[in-house]
Write an enzyme that holds these catalytic residues in place. Structure first.
Site: not given
Ligand SMILES: *[C@@H]1O[C@H](CO)[C@@H](O)[C@H](O)[C@H]1NC(C)=O
Ligand SMILES: *[C@@H]1O[C@H](CO)[C@@H](O)[C@H](O)[C@H]1NC(C)=O
Ligand SMILES: *[C@@H]1O[C@H](CO)[C@@H](O)[C@H](O)[C@H]1NC(C)=O
Ligand SMILES: *[C@@H]1O[C@H](CO)[C@@H](O)[C@H](O)[C@H]1NC(C)=O
Ligand SMILES: *[C@@H]1O[C@H](CO)[C@@H](O)[C@H](O)[C@H]1NC(C)=O
Ligand SMILES: *[C@@H]1O[C@H](CO)[C@@H](O)[C@H](O)[C@H]1NC(C)=O
Length: 930
Positions: A616, A728
């Site tokens: 998003g 990540d």
């Protein structure tokens, strides 16, 4: 030790003599009783308010004259409560300033009308509501009235027209409504304020017409701010009589009719009539040669040729006429106006050939001509900045040099990176409501200089501007941070006397236009205060001191308890509808409503987007207490279920470390899932090393960034409970704050490992191409060492500034090959090292060790990689040997022994490099990229 006590006693005695002997001024008992009443209702008052005699004991914020209280100034003291009507008994009061106390609210008592000696009344940025009392009109000597940024409702009382001495009237940013009062309609009115230089009435709900009788030739008005209201009808002709005007903002109302002649307003610097429904001819501004900013956008002016007078406005910096129905060609000399910065004429009917000429001013940064009728363009070689031509016929002609201008343009945000560190900075925002520019870079240093000079005279400090931006109202927000020098805190007296930039004494450079200042809550140190109190109480010596210390301790404890209680925001968890189960147990994070976040991001406006990805978008938002936050708003369907979300925020809210981006709160409402993080102003490491943000990082900063992020990751691995694997790690997930302290972000989708040690877990592979641990990819066994691999890639990025993967190049492999070519000398690496590091002519002390460390991190076999903890230690060591300041406060429990992995000499490390497997190139295949 003994000497210390002796000298303190001596100092004590000296203080006794100097304070008590001349200190026989007693406060008038009436004023004492009023202040005691106020005190009962206000929390967080300065500790000096504990004594009995306000004037004699010098209560902070109180100034007296002949035993009467004449000033009550408690700017930004974090006061909580309401104003008691007893304040009306302080009849000698001359100044009253309670600004920037966000927890101070309630309605204003009518007894304020008794304070007839008042010269200035400032209640800026508090939480007052209700009507502005009529009786303020009785304050006949008032010159400065500022009630802006509260929640006042109702009409402006006509009686304010009696304030014949007022020069400053600021009621902006409230919820006031109704028409503007004038004497002809209401008996009294604003038209009578002939001395007023400032009508700041913007951002309210005023309705009705702007009365013709509001303006007259004998006014002294300079700044007229009526923008963001609901005013109707025509702009009165009388406005053309007020020749003193320099700023007019009538934008964002519902004004109709044609613009009257304002050709006599030759002093005008700033004119904004945008977003109304004005009709008729576009106004003739021939004589307004001082204009710096002109915005006439989005009205309904008749179609007309580009006005000839544009050629005369040589001082223009910003010219905006969007949707102005203009046709024809722009005058070429416009682009050589010496200070021009921005031209936005999109959505008109400009036609013919567009030619900026060859004498283009260097400050020009944006020319937006999208959605016009331009059929051809003559390019000038000297213009290299933004030119937007999308939506013109010229863009449908395939032509190499034009196409670049036919795409969407994303503008870079200017970043400044003044280093300014201290533990207790005082910070706040200067809000400029009509700046005479659209590109601040030319002006911001002057402002910083001006502020520094102003404050230096009052208190030793180190001031810097941290950040600045335009909001959607084109108000210009400047975030200033002020560090004390020679002490760790500013004391309350300094805050009150020196740091209140709303004082009439402060004059920013003229181009900044009208402004107000709002400070963030600041807790002054109370340490040492009881000591002074002890003296002032009259040298009833140490017993009193101890008592006070006791009281203070109890008070502190109570406050801590109270705060703890207030931080439990989960009372309403069940009522959120969609979630079941118990409320998450949060420490520090807060629940936000959808509406709060909508307001803070200006309805999720595109302009506030600071990042986006598969999940998003991330928005910049401003909370009511003027704190900037980053709001991560998940796309529908991109997040896991409610229970997982709950577990996650519960865990995240427990992770507090200075090298991890802190979670401020979250929102779970109306099908939305949003996480609110602290806002980190210098953006991502990727942007910094790629040069996109205009910041250059030297070697010592890069080492520090590596150390910081390693420390943050080590904390996740070793000290979070349960341990967290980030999954990540990459340069876009490392953010840099104003001091370039690195903070690891986005561990929101990390994996929590449930055993107490980091074992391994089988998961489906997640991560980003180029950073992904090959062992994890093949085995799907996730361990902390996968983060280590990714971190090794980040370390290589720090040296080379290159992205991990581009075209056919893979950074890990490139570095290994380069090192092998020329062995120890690192000659082969020269081409790979970031030119910025080399150009600086700096000796990169420790580069060899840093490289070795990076290469160990990216070893194929995870067992050969060091742990995060060991990495942090090693970088710290490198920095220490290079003589760089560390200042990291590493608190590692496990001691790292270099022998464990860094015992190799150059030859053994190059032999380890020799084992490059061809498997490195497998990365260019189709890895999942998120
Ligand atoms: C303020 O003055 C009024 C009337 O003179 C009196 O009744 C009241 O007690 C005073 N308040 C305080 C706190 O002294
Ligand atoms: C207002 O100011 C004037 C001039 O300074 C002074 O003479 C007058 O007494 C003041 N009025 C009040 C009510 O303080
Ligand atoms: C401008 O001022 C001049 C002289 O001050 C006056 O004669 C003229 O009428 C004024 N024009 C307008 C449009 O008000
Ligand atoms: C604009 O006003 C000037 C005088 O102020 C006049 O000379 C000029 O002709 C006017 N222009 C138009 C287009 O009306
Ligand atoms: C370029 O523009 C500036 C500012 O308008 C002017 O002073 C200068 O003479 C111009 N130079 C040329 C070569 O026309
Ligand atoms: C530009 O548009 C106007 C109005 O439509 C027209 O009169 C004029 O001839 C056009 N000019 C050029 C150069 O196409």
């Amino acid at each position: 030790m003994k000497i210390c006590i002796m000298s303190k006693l001596l100092l004590f005695l000296l203080l006794c003599i100097t304070i008590v002997l001349p200190g026989c001024s007693y406060t008038d008992p009436k004023d004492v009783s009023v202040l005691k009443t106020l005190k009962k209702q206000w929390k967080n008052l300065p500790p000096t308010w504990k004594n009995s005699d306000p004037c004699g004991d010098r209560w902070e914020g109180i100034t007296c004259d002949n035993s009467r209280v004449t000033r009550l100034i408690l700017f930004n003291m974090d006061i909580e409560g309401t104003i008691s009507e007893d304040i009306g008994n302080l009849t000698q009061l001359w100044r009253l300033d309670l600004s920037s106390n966000l927890k101070l609210g309630g309605t204003l008592p009518v007894t304020l009308g008794n304070l007839v000696h008042l010269d200035s009344l400032k209640l800026i940025n508090c939480s007052f509501f209700g009507e502005i009392p009529d009786v303020l009109g009785n304050l006949e000597n008032l010159t400065y009235l500022a009630l802006n940024s509260n929640k006042f409702t109702g009409k402006i009382p006509p009686s304010l027209g009696k304030l014949s001495k007022v020069t400053w009237l600021d009621l902006a940013d409230n919820q006031l409504s109704g028409p503007l009062p004038v004497s002809a309609n209401d008996g009294w009115g604003l038209d009578q304020l002939l001395k007023a230089k400032h009508f700041h009435l913007n951002q309210n709900y005023f309705t009705g017409e702007i009365p013709e009788s509001l303006f007259s030739a004998n006014m002294a008005l300079r700044h007229l701010l009526l923008d963001r209201n609901q005013l109707e009808g025509p702009i009165p002709n009388s406005i053309g009589l007020v020749q003193t005007l320099t700023v007019i903002r009538l934008d964002n109302n519902r004004l109709t009719g044609s613009v009257p002649s304002i050709s006599n307003l030759t002093k005008l610097d700033f004119l904004n009539l945008a977003n109304n429904s004005l009709i008729g001819r576009i106004p003739n501004l021939t004589s307004l040669t001082n204009l710096n900013v002109l915005d006439l956008s989005n009205n309904q002016f008749y179609p007309s040729e580009v006005p000839a007078w544009l050629s005369d406005l040589q001082n223009l910096r910003t010219l905006i006429i969007e949707s102005g129905q203009l046709y024809g060609q722009l005058p070429q000399n416009l682009f050589s106006f010496p200070e021009l910065q921005e031209v936005r004429l999109n959505n008109n009917s400009l036609n013919g050939t567009f030619d900026m000429g060859n004498n283009i001013t260097s400050s020009l940064h944006t020319v937006n001509l999208e959605l016009n009728n331009i059929a051809s363009v003559t390019f000038s070689s000297s213009y290299k900045n933004n030119l937007m031509l999308k939506g013109n016929p010229v863009c449908s002609i395939p032509h190499l040099s034009t196409t670049a201008y036919c795409k969407d343009v994303f503008q870079q945000k200017a970043a400044i990176g003044t280093l300014n560190t201290c533990n207790h900075p005082f910070s706040g925002f200067l809000v400029f409501r009509a700046p005479y520019f659209s590109d601040a870079s030319d002006h911001i240093t002057k402002l910083e200089q001006n502020l520094t000079n102003t404050l230096k005279a009052c208190v030793p400090n180190n001031l810097s501007i941290q950040d600045y931006y335009f909001d959607s109202n084109t108000y210009f927000w400047v975030h200033v941070k002020i560090c004390p020098i020679g002490q760790s805190y500013f004391n309350r007296t300094e805050i009150i006397n020196c740091l209140d930039l709303n004082s009439q004494g402060y004059n920013p450079p003229r181009v900044y236009g009208p402004y107000y200042f709002t400070a963030s809550p600041y807790r002054s140190s109370s340490i040492g205060k009881p000591y002074i109190i002890g003296v002032a109480v009259g040298c009833a010596v140490l017993a009193a001191l101890l008592v006070l210390l006791g009281v203070y301790a109890v008070w502190q404890k109570k406050r801590a308890q109270r705060e703890k209680h207030m931080n439990d925001p989960f009372a309403s968890w069940g009522s959120m509808g969609e979630e079941s189960g118990e409320a998450p147990k949060l420490s520090g994070a807060k629940v936000f409503t959808y509406d709060e976040l909508k307001i803070s991001t200006n309805n999720f406006k595109e302009i506030n987007v600071i990042g986006s990805g598969g999940y998003g978008k991330v928005y910049r938002g401003m909370l009511p207490e003027k704190k900037l936050v980053a709001i991560k708003r998940s796309k529908e369907g991109s997040m896991q279920g409610g229970l997982e979300f709950k577990t996650e925020i519960e865990l995240l809210s427990r992770v507090h470390h200075k090298n991890l981006v802190g979670l401020v709160g979250f929102c779970l409402e109306k099908g939305e899932r949003m996480l609110i993080y602290e806002y980190i102003c210098n953006g991502t490491l990727r942007d910094c090393i790629s040069g996109a943000s205009g910041i250059q990082l030297d070697w010592s900063k890069r080492l520090k960034i590596a150390l910081d992020s390693a420390t943050g990751l080590a904390y996740l691995h070793d000290h979070a409970n349960p341990p967290i694997i980030h999954r990540d790690v990459k340069s876009t997930n490392i953010l840099l704050d104003e001091n370039f302290t690195a903070k690891v972000a986005d561990f929101g989708l990390s994996l929590f490992v449930s055993d107490s040690e980091i074992g391994h877990v089988t998961t489906h592979v997640k991560g980003t191409l180029g950073y992904l641990d090959p062992e994890y990819y093949m085995t799907q066994q996730l361990t902390g060492k996968s983060d280590v691999y990714s971190f090794g890639v980040v370390m290589l990025e720090l040296i080379t500034a290159q992205p991990p993967i581009s075209e056919k190049m893979f950074i890990v492999k490139e570095v290994r090959i380069a090192l092998d070519k020329q062995d120890k000398q690192y000659q082969g690496l020269k081409d790979l090292i970031d030119p910025i590091l080399i150009n600086k002519n700096e000796i990169l002390v420790g580069l060899d060790r840093f490289l070795d460390l990076a290469l160990q991190c990216v070893e194929e076999e995870s067992s050969k990689r060091p742990t995060m903890n060991e990495i942090a230690k090693e970088i710290e060591d490198i920095m220490r040997i290079a003589g760089f300041k560390i200042n990291s406060g590493l608190g590692f429990q496990k001691r790292f022994h270099p022998a464990q992995f860094y015992s190799m000499d150059a030859s053994s490390s190059s032999s380890s490099r020799a084992n490059i497997s061809s498997s490195d190139f497998r990365y260019s295949g189709g890895f999942p990229s998120q």
